[in-house]
Scaffold this motif. Sequence first.
Motif, PDB file in Angstrom:
ATOM      1  N   MET A 174      -9.023  49.604  31.184  1.00 60.52           N
ATOM      2  CA  MET A 174      -8.722  48.186  31.011  1.00 60.52           C
ATOM      3  C   MET A 174      -9.841  47.444  30.282  1.00 60.52           C
ATOM      4  O   MET A 174      -9.779  46.226  30.127  1.00 60.52           O
ATOM      5  CB  MET A 174      -8.510  47.541  32.382  1.00 60.52           C
ATOM      6  N   ASN A 175     -10.846  48.171  29.813  1.00 56.97           N
ATOM      7  CA  ASN A 175     -12.052  47.538  29.275  1.00 56.97           C
ATOM      8  C   ASN A 175     -11.761  46.535  28.164  1.00 56.97           C
ATOM      9  O   ASN A 175     -12.317  45.436  28.132  1.00 56.97           O
ATOM     10  CB  ASN A 175     -13.012  48.617  28.769  1.00 56.97           C
ATOM     11  N   LYS A 176     -10.859  46.899  27.249  1.00 63.53           N
ATOM     12  CA  LYS A 176     -10.575  46.022  26.113  1.00 63.53           C
ATOM     13  C   LYS A 176      -9.656  44.864  26.477  1.00 63.53           C
ATOM     14  O   LYS A 176      -9.512  43.916  25.704  1.00 63.53           O
ATOM     15  CB  LYS A 176      -9.949  46.833  24.977  1.00 63.53           C
ATOM     16  N   LEU A 177      -9.049  44.954  27.645  1.00 58.62           N
ATOM     17  CA  LEU A 177      -8.059  43.945  28.027  1.00 58.62           C
ATOM     18  C   LEU A 177      -8.496  43.073  29.194  1.00 58.62           C
ATOM     19  O   LEU A 177      -7.850  42.070  29.484  1.00 58.62           O
ATOM     20  CB  LEU A 177      -6.734  44.637  28.403  1.00 58.62           C
ATOM     21  N   ILE A 178      -9.583  43.456  29.864  1.00 58.59           N
ATOM     22  CA  ILE A 178      -9.922  42.810  31.124  1.00 58.59           C
ATOM     23  C   ILE A 178     -10.174  41.313  30.962  1.00 58.59           C
ATOM     24  O   ILE A 178      -9.795  40.514  31.835  1.00 58.59           O
ATOM     25  CB  ILE A 178     -11.138  43.502  31.780  1.00 58.59           C
TER      26      ILE A 178
ATOM     27  N   GLY B 147       0.752  42.865  26.294  1.00 59.45           N
ATOM     28  CA  GLY B 147       2.122  42.445  26.053  1.00 59.45           C
ATOM     29  C   GLY B 147       2.700  41.554  27.140  1.00 59.45           C
ATOM     30  O   GLY B 147       3.906  41.340  27.182  1.00 59.45           O
ATOM     31  N   ILE B 148       1.859  41.043  28.034  1.00 61.86           N
ATOM     32  CA  ILE B 148       2.356  40.187  29.114  1.00 61.86           C
ATOM     33  C   ILE B 148       3.002  38.938  28.523  1.00 61.86           C
ATOM     34  O   ILE B 148       2.383  38.224  27.735  1.00 61.86           O
ATOM     35  CB  ILE B 148       1.219  39.777  30.065  1.00 61.86           C
ATOM     36  N   ASP B 149       4.222  38.683  28.886  1.00 63.97           N
ATOM     37  CA  ASP B 149       4.919  37.473  28.466  1.00 63.97           C
ATOM     38  C   ASP B 149       4.980  36.540  29.670  1.00 63.97           C
ATOM     39  O   ASP B 149       5.812  36.692  30.555  1.00 63.97           O
ATOM     40  CB  ASP B 149       6.332  37.811  27.975  1.00 63.97           C
ATOM     41  N   LYS B 150       4.072  35.569  29.686  1.00 63.27           N
ATOM     42  CA  LYS B 150       3.991  34.680  30.842  1.00 63.27           C
ATOM     43  C   LYS B 150       5.280  33.912  31.045  1.00 63.27           C
ATOM     44  O   LYS B 150       5.707  33.675  32.179  1.00 63.27           O
ATOM     45  CB  LYS B 150       2.829  33.704  30.684  1.00 63.27           C
ATOM     46  N   ASP B 151       5.932  33.513  29.957  1.00 63.28           N
ATOM     47  CA  ASP B 151       7.159  32.730  30.085  1.00 63.28           C
ATOM     48  C   ASP B 151       8.240  33.515  30.826  1.00 63.28           C
ATOM     49  O   ASP B 151       8.979  32.953  31.645  1.00 63.28           O
ATOM     50  CB  ASP B 151       7.661  32.311  28.703  1.00 63.28           C
ATOM     51  N   VAL B 152       8.333  34.815  30.531  1.00 65.52           N
ATOM     52  CA  VAL B 152       9.329  35.640  31.206  1.00 65.52           C
ATOM     53  C   VAL B 152       9.004  35.774  32.686  1.00 65.52           C
ATOM     54  O   VAL B 152       9.880  35.643  33.551  1.00 65.52           O
ATOM     55  CB  VAL B 152       9.399  37.044  30.550  1.00 65.52           C
ATOM     56  N   LEU B 153       7.733  36.009  32.996  1.00 67.74           N
ATOM     57  CA  LEU B 153       7.335  36.158  34.393  1.00 67.74           C
ATOM     58  C   LEU B 153       7.620  34.884  35.183  1.00 67.74           C
ATOM     59  O   LEU B 153       8.163  34.926  36.291  1.00 67.74           O
ATOM     60  CB  LEU B 153       5.849  36.496  34.480  1.00 67.74           C
ATOM     61  N   TYR B 154       7.279  33.737  34.608  1.00 65.33           N
ATOM     62  CA  TYR B 154       7.488  32.478  35.312  1.00 65.33           C
ATOM     63  C   TYR B 154       8.971  32.154  35.438  1.00 65.33           C
ATOM     64  O   TYR B 154       9.399  31.551  36.419  1.00 65.33           O
ATOM     65  CB  TYR B 154       6.759  31.347  34.597  1.00 65.33           C
ATOM     66  N   LYS B 155       9.741  32.552  34.449  1.00 62.47           N
ATOM     67  CA  LYS B 155      11.179  32.312  34.528  1.00 62.47           C
ATOM     68  C   LYS B 155      11.783  33.068  35.695  1.00 62.47           C
ATOM     69  O   LYS B 155      12.633  32.539  36.451  1.00 62.47           O
ATOM     70  CB  LYS B 155      11.865  32.737  33.225  1.00 62.47           C
TER      71      LYS B 155
ATOM     72  N   PHE C 102      -5.709  35.233  32.194  1.00 66.37           N
ATOM     73  CA  PHE C 102      -4.322  35.083  32.633  1.00 66.37           C
ATOM     74  C   PHE C 102      -4.279  34.817  34.137  1.00 66.37           C
ATOM     75  O   PHE C 102      -3.568  33.932  34.608  1.00 66.37           O
ATOM     76  CB  PHE C 102      -3.525  36.336  32.301  1.00 66.37           C
ATOM     77  N   ALA C 103      -5.046  35.595  34.904  1.00 65.70           N
ATOM     78  CA  ALA C 103      -5.060  35.422  36.359  1.00 65.70           C
ATOM     79  C   ALA C 103      -5.515  34.022  36.736  1.00 65.70           C
ATOM     80  O   ALA C 103      -4.959  33.386  37.641  1.00 65.70           O
ATOM     81  CB  ALA C 103      -5.966  36.469  36.999  1.00 65.70           C
ATOM     82  N   LYS C 104      -6.516  33.514  36.051  1.00 63.21           N
ATOM     83  CA  LYS C 104      -7.007  32.171  36.355  1.00 63.21           C
ATOM     84  C   LYS C 104      -5.957  31.099  36.077  1.00 63.21           C
ATOM     85  O   LYS C 104      -5.915  30.062  36.738  1.00 63.21           O
ATOM     86  CB  LYS C 104      -8.263  31.873  35.522  1.00 63.21           C
TER      87      LYS C 104
END
Length: 307
Positions: free
Chosen positions: A83-87, A293-301, A93-95
């Motif tokens: 996860m080094n390049k993405l952390i 590739g996390i799509d926040k809009d999809v998750l929140y929907k 995102f978590a915040k």
Amino acid sequence: MEMKDWLDQLNDVAQEGEPVDLPELPENPDEPAPEAPVTQEETEEEEDDPQGIVLEEDVQTPEADDYKTAVDLVMCVDVTGSMNKLIDAVKEFAKSVPTDLVAQLNEVNRQTETMRVRVIAFRDFYWDYVSSRYPACEISRFFGVISGGEVDTDESKAFEDFVSTLEAKGGGREAAVDPESSLEALHLAFKSEWNNDPSIAKQRRIVMLFTDSVPHTLDDERRNEEKYQHPVTGKMGYPEDMPASMSALQDEYLEIGTNARLIVYARECEIWQSVGGWTAAQAFWNNDKGLAGIDKDVLYKVLKKSM
């Protein structure tokens, strides 16, 4: 009135040529009453989710003042070396999740009375306990980022400070191909001390897991090997109270109650496919994108529909 008499009256009306009230058609006691037509709403209710979940998006939303919501959110985050390049992106995102989720709830008139956020950062109990200086799991307390409908700035900062300390280290040698202890992280999340405030009508207990790898199986025979025993304390590196099967883990999830929600963002495999089929659970695949590739809009929907 007999049918013959009714037809005679109808014939008289036709001959008079004036607009008059038609006689009522007599009931035939031998003929069964017609069934009421099925409405679209009733049809939709019959077409329940195959998991047995009836989402509430079609239910009339009450006023926010009368429908306060308490949200407990546990985020399980893969912090292994792959996860080094993405952390950094994952941490940002978590915040953002608490404030973004509150905004989504406001759109459907859900007043967030309280929100508590907890983080479970996981690596690999088999690898990191023996071969790495990094802990196999880092667990925070619940941070009360919203209390009484207001943002608690001290708790929000404490939450963000904890997330900022996370490093992508350890977790084996083969990057995303190597299994990690993600199922164990779910166990720890499911056993959280959830909010049980009876004064708040609506409560949600949400678990979100983010990983770029596949999980270790829960029946891995290595969990009882001596090499995972601490040389000084004698304690096993692998937690003793972990479930030994997927069905046992699912039971732990169901014990949370009907207000539980689970979202998994992971590399597609048979285990995650199974988890995605649990009650009020959904899985998203990131096979070639990592967590970028996390799509926040999809998750929140998805979350908003279930609230």
